[in-house]
Design a protein around this motif. Sequence first.
Motif, PDB file in Angstrom:
ATOM      1  N   VAL A 105       0.842  -1.200   0.000  1.00 40.41           N
ATOM      2  CA  VAL A 105       0.000   0.000   0.000  1.00 40.41           C
ATOM      3  C   VAL A 105       0.880   1.253   0.000  1.00 40.41           C
ATOM      4  O   VAL A 105       1.797   1.381   0.816  1.00 40.41           O
ATOM      5  CB  VAL A 105      -0.931   0.032   1.229  1.00 40.41           C
ATOM      6  N   VAL A 106       0.583   2.157  -0.917  1.00 40.44           N
ATOM      7  CA  VAL A 106       1.244   3.455  -0.997  1.00 40.44           C
ATOM      8  C   VAL A 106       0.282   4.515  -0.482  1.00 40.44           C
ATOM      9  O   VAL A 106      -0.839   4.646  -0.982  1.00 40.44           O
ATOM     10  CB  VAL A 106       1.641   3.790  -2.450  1.00 40.44           C
ATOM     11  N   PHE A 107       0.693   5.267   0.525  1.00 43.54           N
ATOM     12  CA  PHE A 107      -0.098   6.389   1.036  1.00 43.54           C
ATOM     13  C   PHE A 107       0.478   7.682   0.464  1.00 43.54           C
ATOM     14  O   PHE A 107       1.667   7.964   0.634  1.00 43.54           O
ATOM     15  CB  PHE A 107      -0.058   6.447   2.560  1.00 43.54           C
ATOM     16  N   GLU A 108      -0.357   8.453  -0.209  1.00 46.92           N
ATOM     17  CA  GLU A 108       0.035   9.757  -0.723  1.00 46.92           C
ATOM     18  C   GLU A 108      -0.761  10.823   0.018  1.00 46.92           C
ATOM     19  O   GLU A 108      -1.976  10.931  -0.141  1.00 46.92           O
ATOM     20  CB  GLU A 108      -0.240   9.843  -2.231  1.00 46.92           C
ATOM     21  N   VAL A 109      -0.079  11.593   0.872  1.00 50.14           N
ATOM     22  CA  VAL A 109      -0.726  12.702   1.571  1.00 50.14           C
ATOM     23  C   VAL A 109      -0.747  13.889   0.611  1.00 50.14           C
ATOM     24  O   VAL A 109       0.297  14.318   0.125  1.00 50.14           O
ATOM     25  CB  VAL A 109       0.024  13.060   2.861  1.00 50.14           C
ATOM     26  N   GLN A 110      -1.935  14.417   0.343  1.00 50.45           N
ATOM     27  CA  GLN A 110      -2.070  15.415  -0.718  1.00 50.45           C
ATOM     28  C   GLN A 110      -2.649  16.715  -0.175  1.00 50.45           C
ATOM     29  O   GLN A 110      -3.808  16.782   0.219  1.00 50.45           O
ATOM     30  CB  GLN A 110      -2.966  14.869  -1.836  1.00 50.45           C
ATOM     31  N   ALA A 111      -1.816  17.764  -0.148  1.00 51.82           N
ATOM     32  CA  ALA A 111      -2.276  19.083   0.292  1.00 51.82           C
ATOM     33  C   ALA A 111      -2.423  20.045  -0.876  1.00 51.82           C
ATOM     34  O   ALA A 111      -3.182  21.008  -0.795  1.00 51.82           O
ATOM     35  CB  ALA A 111      -1.301  19.663   1.309  1.00 51.82           C
ATOM     36  N   ALA A 112      -1.695  19.795  -1.965  1.00 48.13           N
ATOM     37  CA  ALA A 112      -1.709  20.696  -3.118  1.00 48.13           C
ATOM     38  C   ALA A 112      -2.380  20.023  -4.308  1.00 48.13           C
ATOM     39  O   ALA A 112      -2.282  18.803  -4.483  1.00 48.13           O
ATOM     40  CB  ALA A 112      -0.282  21.106  -3.480  1.00 48.13           C
ATOM     41  N   ASN A 113      -3.047  20.827  -5.117  1.00 46.42           N
ATOM     42  CA  ASN A 113      -3.654  20.317  -6.338  1.00 46.42           C
ATOM     43  C   ASN A 113      -2.684  20.499  -7.499  1.00 46.42           C
ATOM     44  O   ASN A 113      -2.021  21.530  -7.621  1.00 46.42           O
ATOM     45  CB  ASN A 113      -4.957  21.057  -6.631  1.00 46.42           C
ATOM     46  N   TYR A 114      -2.578  19.474  -8.344  1.00 49.44           N
ATOM     47  CA  TYR A 114      -1.694  19.520  -9.503  1.00 49.44           C
ATOM     48  C   TYR A 114      -2.489  19.281 -10.777  1.00 49.44           C
ATOM     49  O   TYR A 114      -3.683  18.956 -10.735  1.00 49.44           O
ATOM     50  CB  TYR A 114      -0.612  18.430  -9.398  1.00 49.44           C
ATOM     51  N   ASP A 115      -1.811  19.401 -11.889  1.00 46.65           N
ATOM     52  CA  ASP A 115      -2.395  18.975 -13.149  1.00 46.65           C
ATOM     53  C   ASP A 115      -2.706  17.481 -13.057  1.00 46.65           C
ATOM     54  O   ASP A 115      -1.930  16.708 -12.492  1.00 46.65           O
ATOM     55  CB  ASP A 115      -1.406  19.243 -14.298  1.00 46.65           C
ATOM     56  N   LEU A 116      -3.837  17.093 -13.613  1.00 52.84           N
ATOM     57  CA  LEU A 116      -4.275  15.700 -13.486  1.00 52.84           C
ATOM     58  C   LEU A 116      -3.230  14.719 -13.989  1.00 52.84           C
ATOM     59  O   LEU A 116      -3.094  13.610 -13.444  1.00 52.84           O
ATOM     60  CB  LEU A 116      -5.594  15.501 -14.249  1.00 52.84           C
ATOM     61  N   SER A 117      -2.463  15.093 -14.997  1.00 50.79           N
ATOM     62  CA  SER A 117      -1.473  14.180 -15.574  1.00 50.79           C
ATOM     63  C   SER A 117      -0.426  13.760 -14.544  1.00 50.79           C
ATOM     64  O   SER A 117       0.089  12.640 -14.601  1.00 50.79           O
ATOM     65  CB  SER A 117      -0.788  14.824 -16.788  1.00 50.79           C
TER      66      SER A 117
END
Length: 283
Positions: A105-117
Motif C-alpha cells: 500500500v502506498v499512502f500519498e498525503v495530498q495538500a496541493a492540487n496539480y495537473d491531473l497528468s
Amino acid sequence: MPLTAMMKSGERVLATALTDRNQEFFCRFCKGRMSFVDATLRIKHFRHLVKSSCEYENESAEHILAKDLIFNALLSYGQGKAFVEEKVGRLIADVFWTREWKSNVVFEVQAANYDLSIFEEKIRYYAYRNNLVVYVFIGENFLNEVKPNIYTLKEIEKRIFNDKSYLDSVLGCYLEGNRITVPSFTEKFAKGTPGTCSHRFIIERRWSKSYTIDDYISVIDNHAINQKYSPPCLHKETVLERSSGKIDRYKVICSECEKFLKWLPNKEALEMGLDFNEVESGK
C-alpha cells in the motif's frame, strides 16, 4: 521538512524517535547536510542546512503531521512493515506499507492540487507494480463547500470519489485531526439545463463514512483489488535483460508493464559498456 534522515553509518533515523541529536545527518535523497529541528509546537523534523531544491524541503507541518499519524497507526495495527518516505521504484511514497500475501500500500498525503497528468502518472506507475494507492487529502485545497452540502471537487477528487476511474487500485479519503472521512457524492443538476454540473456535487451524508485513523487502516487492509487499473503503458522506464542463445543479445523491457519492446543492437550495447557477461540497467 522530511521526517527521516540518514546518519553517517547509512542508517535511517526518524525525527520523532530520535534519541541522539548530536551527530551529522544527511538527506536520504539529495545527500545534502541536514539539521534536526526539535519543534515543540508542531512536530520534530529535519531540514536542509543549505537552501535546497529537494522535493521534501517545501512540505508543510500539516503534511508531515499526517505522515507521522499514518505511520504510527500502521505500527499500532501490527501487521506488515511500515516505512516513511520510502523509495518505490523511481518514486517516493509518503508512507509505504508492505504486507504478506497482499498488495503493498502506498499512502500519498495530498495538500496541493496539480495537473491531473501528474496524479495519473503516479497512479499508473504504482498500479503497474500491483500496489494499492491511498490518497489522503488534507488542507483547504480539497473538499470545498460552496453551499450547504454542495461541494466543488477538483478533477482528481471527482475521478476517485465519483467516477471511480481507477477501479479498485485507488482509495481516497479526507483527513482532519485524527478523523478520516470517506464521502459519497451524487451529481448536481445544472440550473436551467437538462444536464449535470461537471464539478459540483451533493454530498450524501447518510452514505458517507467516518473513521478513526486506526479503524480506517483496517478498512484498507480488507480492501481487495478485484478490478485492477491497467491503462495503456507509456513505456517511460526500461531495463535491459540478457538473452542467451546462439547469439547473446539484450532485450529492452518496459520496467512498468514488463513488456518486451525491442532488441538492443549489439553495437549499441558495446557503446553503453555492456560486455554480455552480466545484465545491466538501461534507459
